[in-house]
Scaffold this motif. Structure first.
Motif, PDB file in Angstrom:
ATOM      1  N   LYS A 111      57.770  11.726  50.803  1.00 56.99           N
ATOM      2  CA  LYS A 111      58.599  11.311  49.681  1.00 56.99           C
ATOM      3  C   LYS A 111      59.205   9.947  49.985  1.00 56.99           C
ATOM      4  O   LYS A 111      59.715   9.723  51.090  1.00 56.99           O
ATOM      5  N   SER A 151      51.896  13.430  51.105  1.00 60.92           N
ATOM      6  CA  SER A 151      53.031  14.317  50.813  1.00 60.92           C
ATOM      7  C   SER A 151      54.387  13.680  51.089  1.00 60.92           C
ATOM      8  O   SER A 151      55.422  14.247  50.706  1.00 60.92           O
ATOM      9  N   GLU A 190      58.985  13.124  56.746  1.00 64.80           N
ATOM     10  CA  GLU A 190      58.728  13.679  55.410  1.00 64.80           C
ATOM     11  C   GLU A 190      59.382  12.886  54.287  1.00 64.80           C
ATOM     12  O   GLU A 190      58.948  12.983  53.133  1.00 64.80           O
ATOM     13  N   LYS A 212      52.226   6.596  51.650  1.00 60.23           N
ATOM     14  CA  LYS A 212      51.501   7.619  50.902  1.00 60.23           C
ATOM     15  C   LYS A 212      49.995   7.548  51.140  1.00 60.23           C
ATOM     16  O   LYS A 212      49.300   8.559  51.006  1.00 60.23           O
TER      17      LYS A 212
END
Length: 339
Positions: free
Chosen positions: A201, A199, A174, A194
């Motif tokens: 980061k 989603s 994530e 991405k």
């Protein structure tokens, strides 16, 4: 060099992966049980320090050299060390002349490593801007082709293969913590990650003195910064006031930028060595340094890029032994591990 569209795509990164296959790809992505226990989330280390030149920069350099026009006589670049190694290695594979321009702040170990790969080294001034000026002179007067360490489409696409490998192997990740300097690595990794998982980061991490991309993003345009001796020397140097690719890509794709102190880098180098048995440059550990210092809280599986191992071993020995380290006019007081 032949240019790509300023808007790079995942297809450009996949094309770079084809160039690198079997030479500079598929480095280990390993879990760190210690960091997972400390931070409360699965934590992965992408070991680019295992590349043939000891650093991720080989990816971008190989991709850029592979895309040079036929008949190119030679290449030049400015470098804080690892990009120069990558260009020297890639040029040697092609039997091509390479001239690497560096400032006086670059550690001698990195200068020696580039010369050992067969490249010429020019030491010019005390900043990356001085080295860049010499590289541009070689382009104008000797007809060499310049390969930017970060503001070149093929370099960015090559570095982006790291993000491709991470997300294809561990799609549950994530958050990506990426060392940030000129932005070629961060831009490429963020684009790939991405594109595969919108989603995710991507957070850029740099040292708190002379962080050119951070200051440029704050200013809203590329700016020059003073350069300082740092444990994260590979993150030093400017981004170029005429930056056309890595700055706008970092501005568009990075979710945040965090700065860490020299003391926090020192601690993180110790942690990676004692807990994961990894020898890594100061510029590699800024991601773990930021988390250890409480500057971000992890909310899910996380990975960081261990970008290289080409460091001054005397300095490294002092750090893991908990002794003082002198950086120009600054002394980092010794901190025994676990104290």
């Amino acid at each position: 060099m032949t240019d790509l569209s300023p808007s790079l795509t995942l297809n450009d990164i996949r094309a770079g992966a084809d160039v690198l296959r079997g030479v500079a790809d598929d480095t280990p992505l390993v879990p760190s049980p210690y960091l997972e226990a400390q931070f409360g989330q699965p934590f992965w280390l992408k070991l680019e320090n295992m590349q043939p030149i000891g650093a991720f920069k080989l990816r971008g350099a190989l991709n850029a050299v592979a895309n040079l026009p036929d008949g190119t006589a030679g290449v030049t670049c400015c470098s804080t060390g690892n990009h120069g190694r990558g260009v020297a290695y890639a040029a040697a594979e092609k039997g091509m002349r390479a001239v690497v321009c560096m400032s006086e702040l670059v550690p001698q170990a990195k200068v020696d490593g580039i010369r050992a790969l067969g490249a010429e080294v020019r030491i010019v001034g005390r900043s990356q801007d001085d080295a860049f000026a010499e590289s541009r002179r070689l382009v104008a007067e000797e007809g060499l082709v310049e390969i930017s360490p970060f503001d070149d489409p093929f370099v960015i696409a090559g570095q982006g293969t790291i993000g491709l490998e991470i997300m294809e192997r561990r799609p549950e990740i994530e958050t990506l913590l990426v060392p940030l300097s000129g932005g070629g690595l961060a831009a490429g990794v963020a684009l790939a990650a991405k594109a595969l998982k919108p989603s995710v980061k991507v957070i850029g991490i740099s040292m708190d003195r002379g962080a050119a991309m951070y200051e440029s993003l704050r200013a809203g345009h590329p700016v020059e910064v003073a350069e300082y001796a740092s444990l994260a020397d590979s993150l030093g140097g400017g981004i170029g006031v005429e930056n056309r690719l890595s700055y706008p890509m970092c501005r568009a794709l990075l979710d945040d930028v965090i700065l860490v102190t020299e003391e926090e880098i020192y601690r993180a180098m110790q942690t990676l060595y004692y807990e994961d048995r990894i020898v890594a440059e100061g510029g590699c550990v800024v991601g773990t340094a930021a988390v250890q210092a409480g500057k971000l809280t992890l909310t899910g599986p996380t990975a960081t890029v261990i970008t290289g191992r080409n460091l001054d071993m005397d300095v490294f020995t002092r750090i893991v032994s908990g002794r003082d380290v002198i950086l120009g006019d600054v002394t980092i007081k010794g901190m025994p591990y676990g104290a």
